[in-house]
Scaffold this motif. Sequence first.
Motif, PDB file in Angstrom:
ATOM      1  N   ASP A   8     -27.901 -15.605  39.138  1.00  0.00           N
ATOM      2  CA  ASP A   8     -26.817 -16.055  39.193  1.00  0.00           C
ATOM      3  C   ASP A   8     -26.879 -16.794  37.791  1.00  0.00           C
ATOM      4  OD1 ASP A   8     -25.516 -19.087  39.810  1.00  0.00           O
ATOM      5  OD2 ASP A   8     -24.749 -17.419  41.236  1.00  0.00           O
ATOM      6  N   TRP A   9     -25.376 -16.640  37.255  1.00  0.00           N
ATOM      7  CA  TRP A   9     -25.454 -17.492  35.976  1.00  0.00           C
ATOM      8  C   TRP A   9     -25.497 -18.851  36.071  1.00  0.00           C
ATOM      9  CZ3 TRP A   9     -19.657 -15.483  34.940  1.00  0.00           C
ATOM     10  CH2 TRP A   9     -19.777 -14.248  34.416  1.00  0.00           C
ATOM     11  N   ALA A  11     -17.727  -8.701  35.817  1.00  0.00           N
ATOM     12  CA  ALA A  11     -18.712  -9.259  36.696  1.00  0.00           C
ATOM     13  C   ALA A  11     -18.930  -8.671  38.009  1.00  0.00           C
ATOM     14  CB  ALA A  11     -18.187 -10.842  36.932  1.00  0.00           C
ATOM     15  N   GLY A  17     -25.097 -11.497  37.812  1.00  0.00           N
ATOM     16  CA  GLY A  17     -25.253 -12.945  38.165  1.00  0.00           C
ATOM     17  C   GLY A  17     -23.628 -13.481  38.274  1.00  0.00           C
ATOM     18  N   GLY A  18     -22.663 -12.794  37.852  1.00  0.00           N
ATOM     19  CA  GLY A  18     -21.394 -13.229  37.866  1.00  0.00           C
ATOM     20  C   GLY A  18     -20.596 -12.989  39.201  1.00  0.00           C
ATOM     21  N   SER A  77     -21.971 -24.419  39.887  1.00  0.00           N
ATOM     22  CA  SER A  77     -23.028 -24.812  38.684  1.00  0.00           C
ATOM     23  C   SER A  77     -23.953 -26.040  38.743  1.00  0.00           C
ATOM     24  CB  SER A  77     -22.374 -24.514  37.531  1.00  0.00           C
ATOM     25  OG  SER A  77     -21.518 -23.549  37.325  1.00  0.00           O
ATOM     26  N   LEU A 131     -27.664 -11.310  33.636  1.00  0.00           N
ATOM     27  CA  LEU A 131     -26.183 -11.764  33.225  1.00  0.00           C
ATOM     28  C   LEU A 131     -25.125 -10.931  33.779  1.00  0.00           C
ATOM     29  CD1 LEU A 131     -24.731 -13.814  31.479  1.00  0.00           C
ATOM     30  CD2 LEU A 131     -24.499 -12.012  29.639  1.00  0.00           C
ATOM     31  N   ALA A 149     -20.585 -17.355  29.365  1.00  0.00           N
ATOM     32  CA  ALA A 149     -20.007 -16.391  30.730  1.00  0.00           C
ATOM     33  C   ALA A 149     -19.394 -17.459  31.427  1.00  0.00           C
ATOM     34  CB  ALA A 149     -20.899 -15.810  31.343  1.00  0.00           C
ATOM     35  N   ILE A 150     -19.679 -18.844  31.886  1.00  0.00           N
ATOM     36  CA  ILE A 150     -19.038 -19.494  32.657  1.00  0.00           C
ATOM     37  C   ILE A 150     -18.013 -20.311  31.899  1.00  0.00           C
ATOM     38  CG2 ILE A 150     -19.186 -22.014  33.839  1.00  0.00           C
ATOM     39  CD1 ILE A 150     -22.206 -20.905  34.589  1.00  0.00           C
ATOM     40  N   PRO A 181     -25.320 -17.067  30.024  1.00  0.00           N
ATOM     41  CA  PRO A 181     -24.682 -17.642  30.931  1.00  0.00           C
ATOM     42  C   PRO A 181     -23.620 -18.853  30.857  1.00  0.00           C
ATOM     43  CG  PRO A 181     -27.012 -18.196  31.066  1.00  0.00           C
ATOM     44  CD  PRO A 181     -26.795 -17.496  29.844  1.00  0.00           C
ATOM     45  N   CYS A 182     -24.000 -19.697  29.833  1.00  0.00           N
ATOM     46  CA  CYS A 182     -23.314 -20.722  29.395  1.00  0.00           C
ATOM     47  C   CYS A 182     -21.683 -19.997  28.877  1.00  0.00           C
ATOM     48  CB  CYS A 182     -23.731 -21.589  28.591  1.00  0.00           C
ATOM     49  SG  CYS A 182     -24.948 -22.686  29.257  1.00  0.00           S
TER      50      CYS A 182
END
Length: 279
Positions: free
Chosen positions: A228-229, A31, A75-76, A213, A72, A253-254, A250-251
Amino acid sequence: MTTTALTLRQQTSRARTLTRALPALLLLVLALTGPLLAPQAIDQPVTSPYGPADDTAALGGDLLGRDVLSRLLSGGAPLIATALAIALVVTATATALGILAALRPRLGRWVERAADLVILLPAVLGIMLIALAWPAGGRLAVGAAATVLGIPYAVRVVAAAAAPIATTGYIETASAGGERLWHLMTREVLPNLRSTLLALFGLRFVEGVYVVSVAAFLQVGPQPPEADWALMIRENAPGILLNPWAVAAPCLAIGLLAISVNLAAEALAPTRPTPETPL
């Protein structure tokens, strides 16, 4: 237990700790270095809106045709930095207040009552109130809201863990010997709370990711065209059927970040040795 068996047990424990902490470390490194690895500019369209994956965009395009993979990778870092700041401030503040409440019960009752009053405020409502009162705050306003709302819960956890330690004999001996309050907090109580504080830090980090989030879904905090995720999920939700990767990536990744940090915090928390059963 023999020395060889004890050494083998320690090596196995270290290997298990490294295995559980490695995904979190790799994800954090990825990230932070992601902006350097992004193949495309994050603000320039390279394909059609919600375009499918191709040689130009490995994960397809977002609502404006920008490269999902590049956004992606970029955005981390903002999300992790915000969650890390929230976890550090909440854990440090709660540690000081919780230990103080355990060592000074009269003052501790007031600290706990104040914490109970703040806990009554719903988290989402608190975020909205701070965001409305500070419209230009953006990500900083969300971080401030998460910090203020997270401290009361953390104080209760630390105070509950520190209370049995504060009543032990060596604490009473040090206090009777004239040791100052700061010495009792940092030298006598704090070292015995490492396990609790590591677990608390991991939980507060995950909570910070969750709050940021959720705020993005409420259109509070990070704003377009920032990468941003959480913001990617909100922006691309209407086109999930056209390019699922714009939302799924992104889902994932989070989710992976939250799970790996929880595993790392649990693995790094020191455990008390179990006494051996005599033969």
